[in-house]
Scaffold this motif. Sequence first.
Motif, PDB file in Angstrom:
ATOM      1  N   MET A   1       0.816  -1.190   0.000  1.00  0.00           N
ATOM      2  CA  MET A   1       0.000   0.000   0.000  1.00  0.00           C
ATOM      3  C   MET A   1       0.867   1.264   0.000  1.00  0.00           C
ATOM      4  SD  MET A   1      -3.012   1.168   0.015  1.00  0.00           S
ATOM      5  CE  MET A   1      -3.728   2.760   0.265  1.00  0.00           C
ATOM      6  N   LYS A   2       1.996   1.209   0.706  1.00  0.00           N
ATOM      7  CA  LYS A   2       2.848   2.390   0.772  1.00  0.00           C
ATOM      8  C   LYS A   2       3.479   2.710  -0.573  1.00  0.00           C
ATOM      9  CE  LYS A   2       4.025   2.541   5.598  1.00  0.00           C
ATOM     10  NZ  LYS A   2       5.096   2.834   6.521  1.00  0.00           N
ATOM     11  N   LYS A   3       3.860   1.687  -1.327  1.00  0.00           N
ATOM     12  CA  LYS A   3       4.434   1.941  -2.643  1.00  0.00           C
ATOM     13  C   LYS A   3       3.378   2.492  -3.595  1.00  0.00           C
ATOM     14  CE  LYS A   3       7.225   0.035  -6.270  1.00  0.00           C
ATOM     15  NZ  LYS A   3       8.217  -0.946  -6.619  1.00  0.00           N
ATOM     16  N   THR A   4       2.180   1.979  -3.484  1.00  0.00           N
ATOM     17  CA  THR A   4       1.091   2.457  -4.332  1.00  0.00           C
ATOM     18  C   THR A   4       0.762   3.917  -4.043  1.00  0.00           C
ATOM     19  OG1 THR A   4       0.176   0.230  -4.304  1.00  0.00           O
ATOM     20  CG2 THR A   4      -1.268   1.984  -5.063  1.00  0.00           C
ATOM     21  N   SER A   5       0.821   4.305  -2.772  1.00  0.00           N
ATOM     22  CA  SER A   5       0.531   5.701  -2.452  1.00  0.00           C
ATOM     23  C   SER A   5       1.610   6.628  -3.000  1.00  0.00           C
ATOM     24  CB  SER A   5       0.366   5.903  -0.941  1.00  0.00           C
ATOM     25  OG  SER A   5       1.588   5.680  -0.274  1.00  0.00           O
ATOM     26  N   GLY A   6       2.845   6.188  -3.097  1.00  0.00           N
ATOM     27  CA  GLY A   6       3.904   6.982  -3.709  1.00  0.00           C
ATOM     28  C   GLY A   6       3.680   7.166  -5.203  1.00  0.00           C
ATOM     29  N   ILE A   7       3.258   6.109  -5.867  1.00  0.00           N
ATOM     30  CA  ILE A   7       2.990   6.190  -7.304  1.00  0.00           C
ATOM     31  C   ILE A   7       1.784   7.082  -7.576  1.00  0.00           C
ATOM     32  CG2 ILE A   7       2.285   4.836  -9.320  1.00  0.00           C
ATOM     33  CD1 ILE A   7       3.961   2.515  -8.131  1.00  0.00           C
ATOM     34  N   ILE A   8       0.734   6.941  -6.778  1.00  0.00           N
ATOM     35  CA  ILE A   8      -0.449   7.782  -6.942  1.00  0.00           C
ATOM     36  C   ILE A   8      -0.103   9.241  -6.669  1.00  0.00           C
ATOM     37  CG2 ILE A   8      -2.746   8.282  -6.015  1.00  0.00           C
ATOM     38  CD1 ILE A   8      -3.052   5.257  -5.552  1.00  0.00           C
ATOM     39  N   SER A   9       0.741   9.494  -5.685  1.00  0.00           N
ATOM     40  CA  SER A   9       1.171  10.857  -5.380  1.00  0.00           C
ATOM     41  C   SER A   9       1.918  11.480  -6.550  1.00  0.00           C
ATOM     42  CB  SER A   9       2.063  10.849  -4.144  1.00  0.00           C
ATOM     43  OG  SER A   9       2.628  12.119  -3.932  1.00  0.00           O
ATOM     44  N   THR A  10       2.771  10.720  -7.197  1.00  0.00           N
ATOM     45  CA  THR A  10       3.497  11.218  -8.361  1.00  0.00           C
ATOM     46  C   THR A  10       2.545  11.488  -9.528  1.00  0.00           C
ATOM     47  OG1 THR A  10       5.447   9.991  -7.650  1.00  0.00           O
ATOM     48  CG2 THR A  10       5.401  10.733  -9.931  1.00  0.00           C
ATOM     49  N   ILE A  11       1.578  10.613  -9.716  1.00  0.00           N
ATOM     50  CA  ILE A  11       0.589  10.822 -10.779  1.00  0.00           C
ATOM     51  C   ILE A  11      -0.230  12.083 -10.501  1.00  0.00           C
ATOM     52  CG2 ILE A  11      -1.511   9.873 -11.825  1.00  0.00           C
ATOM     53  CD1 ILE A  11      -0.203   7.085 -11.457  1.00  0.00           C
ATOM     54  N   LEU A  12      -0.611  12.289  -9.241  1.00  0.00           N
ATOM     55  CA  LEU A  12      -1.361  13.491  -8.886  1.00  0.00           C
ATOM     56  C   LEU A  12      -0.510  14.753  -9.041  1.00  0.00           C
ATOM     57  CD1 LEU A  12      -3.453  12.274  -5.841  1.00  0.00           C
ATOM     58  CD2 LEU A  12      -4.270  12.866  -8.114  1.00  0.00           C
ATOM     59  N   PHE A  13       0.802  14.626  -8.849  1.00  0.00           N
ATOM     60  CA  PHE A  13       1.687  15.758  -9.113  1.00  0.00           C
ATOM     61  C   PHE A  13       1.652  16.126 -10.594  1.00  0.00           C
ATOM     62  CE2 PHE A  13       6.032  16.640 -10.750  1.00  0.00           C
ATOM     63  CZ  PHE A  13       6.037  18.001 -10.477  1.00  0.00           C
ATOM     64  N   VAL A  14       1.696  15.137 -11.461  1.00  0.00           N
ATOM     65  CA  VAL A  14       1.645  15.402 -12.901  1.00  0.00           C
ATOM     66  C   VAL A  14       0.304  16.025 -13.279  1.00  0.00           C
ATOM     67  CG1 VAL A  14       1.694  14.326 -15.183  1.00  0.00           C
ATOM     68  CG2 VAL A  14       3.341  13.627 -13.441  1.00  0.00           C
ATOM     69  N   VAL A  15      -0.788  15.529 -12.696  1.00  0.00           N
ATOM     70  CA  VAL A  15      -2.118  16.098 -12.965  1.00  0.00           C
ATOM     71  C   VAL A  15      -2.170  17.551 -12.495  1.00  0.00           C
ATOM     72  CG1 VAL A  15      -4.561  15.964 -12.316  1.00  0.00           C
ATOM     73  CG2 VAL A  15      -3.323  13.897 -12.933  1.00  0.00           C
ATOM     74  N   GLY A  16      -1.658  17.817 -11.297  1.00  0.00           N
ATOM     75  CA  GLY A  16      -1.633  19.183 -10.791  1.00  0.00           C
ATOM     76  C   GLY A  16      -0.762  20.096 -11.632  1.00  0.00           C
ATOM     77  N   LEU A  17       0.360  19.578 -12.121  1.00  0.00           N
ATOM     78  CA  LEU A  17       1.248  20.366 -12.978  1.00  0.00           C
ATOM     79  C   LEU A  17       0.570  20.695 -14.306  1.00  0.00           C
ATOM     80  CD1 LEU A  17       4.111  21.539 -13.159  1.00  0.00           C
ATOM     81  CD2 LEU A  17       4.798  19.402 -14.226  1.00  0.00           C
ATOM     82  N   ILE A  18      -0.122  19.733 -14.883  1.00  0.00           N
ATOM     83  CA  ILE A  18      -0.848  19.982 -16.133  1.00  0.00           C
ATOM     84  C   ILE A  18      -1.943  21.016 -15.907  1.00  0.00           C
ATOM     85  CG2 ILE A  18      -2.419  18.924 -17.810  1.00  0.00           C
ATOM     86  CD1 ILE A  18      -0.699  16.359 -17.534  1.00  0.00           C
ATOM     87  N   CYS A  19      -2.666  20.902 -14.819  1.00  0.00           N
ATOM     88  CA  CYS A  19      -3.713  21.894 -14.514  1.00  0.00           C
ATOM     89  C   CYS A  19      -3.112  23.273 -14.321  1.00  0.00           C
ATOM     90  CB  CYS A  19      -4.483  21.480 -13.261  1.00  0.00           C
ATOM     91  SG  CYS A  19      -5.584  20.085 -13.498  1.00  0.00           S
ATOM     92  N   TYR A  20      -1.960  23.362 -13.666  1.00  0.00           N
ATOM     93  CA  TYR A  20      -1.345  24.669 -13.447  1.00  0.00           C
ATOM     94  C   TYR A  20      -0.842  25.266 -14.760  1.00  0.00           C
ATOM     95  CZ  TYR A  20       0.961  28.453 -11.085  1.00  0.00           C
ATOM     96  OH  TYR A  20       1.324  29.694 -10.675  1.00  0.00           O
ATOM     97  N   VAL A  21      -0.330  24.456 -15.655  1.00  0.00           N
ATOM     98  CA  VAL A  21       0.107  24.961 -16.959  1.00  0.00           C
ATOM     99  C   VAL A  21      -1.097  25.480 -17.750  1.00  0.00           C
ATOM    100  CG1 VAL A  21       1.074  24.261 -19.189  1.00  0.00           C
ATOM    101  CG2 VAL A  21       2.205  23.584 -17.074  1.00  0.00           C
ATOM    102  N   VAL A  22      -2.228  24.783 -17.656  1.00  0.00           N
ATOM    103  CA  VAL A  22      -3.445  25.253 -18.324  1.00  0.00           C
ATOM    104  C   VAL A  22      -3.892  26.586 -17.729  1.00  0.00           C
ATOM    105  CG1 VAL A  22      -5.893  24.728 -18.680  1.00  0.00           C
ATOM    106  CG2 VAL A  22      -4.185  22.950 -19.028  1.00  0.00           C
ATOM    107  N   ILE A  23      -3.734  26.756 -16.431  1.00  0.00           N
ATOM    108  CA  ILE A  23      -4.068  28.024 -15.779  1.00  0.00           C
ATOM    109  C   ILE A  23      -3.190  29.143 -16.324  1.00  0.00           C
ATOM    110  CG2 ILE A  23      -3.990  29.266 -13.573  1.00  0.00           C
ATOM    111  CD1 ILE A  23      -4.699  26.561 -12.262  1.00  0.00           C
ATOM    112  N   LEU A  24      -1.925  28.866 -16.549  1.00  0.00           N
ATOM    113  CA  LEU A  24      -1.015  29.882 -17.067  1.00  0.00           C
ATOM    114  C   LEU A  24      -1.392  30.325 -18.475  1.00  0.00           C
ATOM    115  CD1 LEU A  24       2.434  28.592 -15.787  1.00  0.00           C
ATOM    116  CD2 LEU A  24       1.067  30.487 -14.905  1.00  0.00           C
TER     117      LEU A  24
END
Length: 83
Positions: A1-24
């Motif tokens: 479960m801990k490894k999965t939460s790290g992978i999901i966290s990285t995926i959510l970082f990419v999603v947040g980065l894409i959303c922030y670029v769209v905001i720009l």
Amino acid sequence: MKKTSGIISTILFVVGLICYVVILFGNDRFLIGGVIASAIGFVLALFAEKGAYKRIGLFGNAMILIVAVIFPFIVTTFFWNQP
């Protein structure tokens, strides 16, 4: 479960980065989605096992939260105090 939460966290970082670029590019409707994704990713990264995914999740999501939430709050509160 801990490894999965790290992978999901990285995926959510990419999603947040894409959303922030769209905001720009001028579409402000993605702001709340990017901030929520980064906040959830940051919390998941706190519980992830040590490794690259944890560091990417913590640092990346923290940077998005600082730039999108904390920095504008500080600027509008302390520096932009004239109407």
